[in-house]
Write an enzyme that holds these catalytic residues in place. Structure first.
Site, mmCIF file in Angstrom:
data_model
loop_
_atom_site.group_PDB
_atom_site.id
_atom_site.type_symbol
_atom_site.label_atom_id
_atom_site.label_comp_id
_atom_site.label_asym_id
_atom_site.label_seq_id
_atom_site.Cartn_x
_atom_site.Cartn_y
_atom_site.Cartn_z
ATOM 1 N N LEU A 44 0.859 -1.177 0.000
ATOM 2 C CA LEU A 44 0.000 0.000 0.000
ATOM 3 C C LEU A 44 0.901 1.233 0.000
ATOM 4 O O LEU A 44 1.932 1.247 0.681
ATOM 5 C CB LEU A 44 -0.886 0.041 1.252
ATOM 6 C CG LEU A 44 -2.021 -0.962 1.342
ATOM 7 C CD1 LEU A 44 -2.728 -0.832 2.686
ATOM 8 C CD2 LEU A 44 -3.015 -0.758 0.217
ATOM 9 N N ASP A 45 0.527 2.229 -0.757
ATOM 10 C CA ASP A 45 1.289 3.476 -0.759
ATOM 11 C C ASP A 45 1.213 4.125 0.614
ATOM 12 O O ASP A 45 0.303 3.858 1.404
ATOM 13 C CB ASP A 45 0.730 4.438 -1.800
ATOM 14 C CG ASP A 45 1.005 3.993 -3.220
ATOM 15 O OD1 ASP A 45 1.932 3.180 -3.420
ATOM 16 O OD2 ASP A 45 0.298 4.463 -4.116
#
Length: 110
Positions: A44-45
């Site tokens: 996930l960013d």
């Protein structure tokens, strides 16, 4: 498997994006709590929040990747907007861009 809820603005692991203010990383926190090494099965960013799947072996990571790539797996994204949208459904079909305005490669699972 370990599934954790990653809050927004928390890095998954140390990287060039890390600043001196970044004291906690998902991998380190989970490893310290469980007392064993963990491997990232999905990413996930930094700005994103959501569920992350971690495993205890590289072999299991491969199996999770295969499962996530299968047609039986479905990812769903939720966007929060201000105001009242004029649409009930919206499909985004524009390629993502990185900070330097370069297009990201988008992989289609089908």
């Amino acid at each position: 498997l370990v599934v954790v809820s990653k809050p927004p603005n928390m890095l998954v692991h140390r990287s060039r994006e890390a600043t001196r203010q970044d004291r906690f990383f998902v991998l380190n926190c989970v490893r310290d709590q469980l007392g064993k090494k963990v491997f990232i099965a999905n990413r996930l960013d930094r700005a994103a929040s959501g569920l992350m799947v971690l495993t205890f072996s590289g072999e299991t990571v491969s199996k999770v990747h295969e499962s996530l790539q299968s047609e039986e797996s479905m990812k769903e994204y939720l966007a929060l907007v201000r105001g009242e949208p004029t649409w009930s459904t919206l499909q985004c079909d524009t390629a993502l861009r990185d900070k330097d305005k370069a297009y990201r490669s988008v992989r289609n699972a089908s």
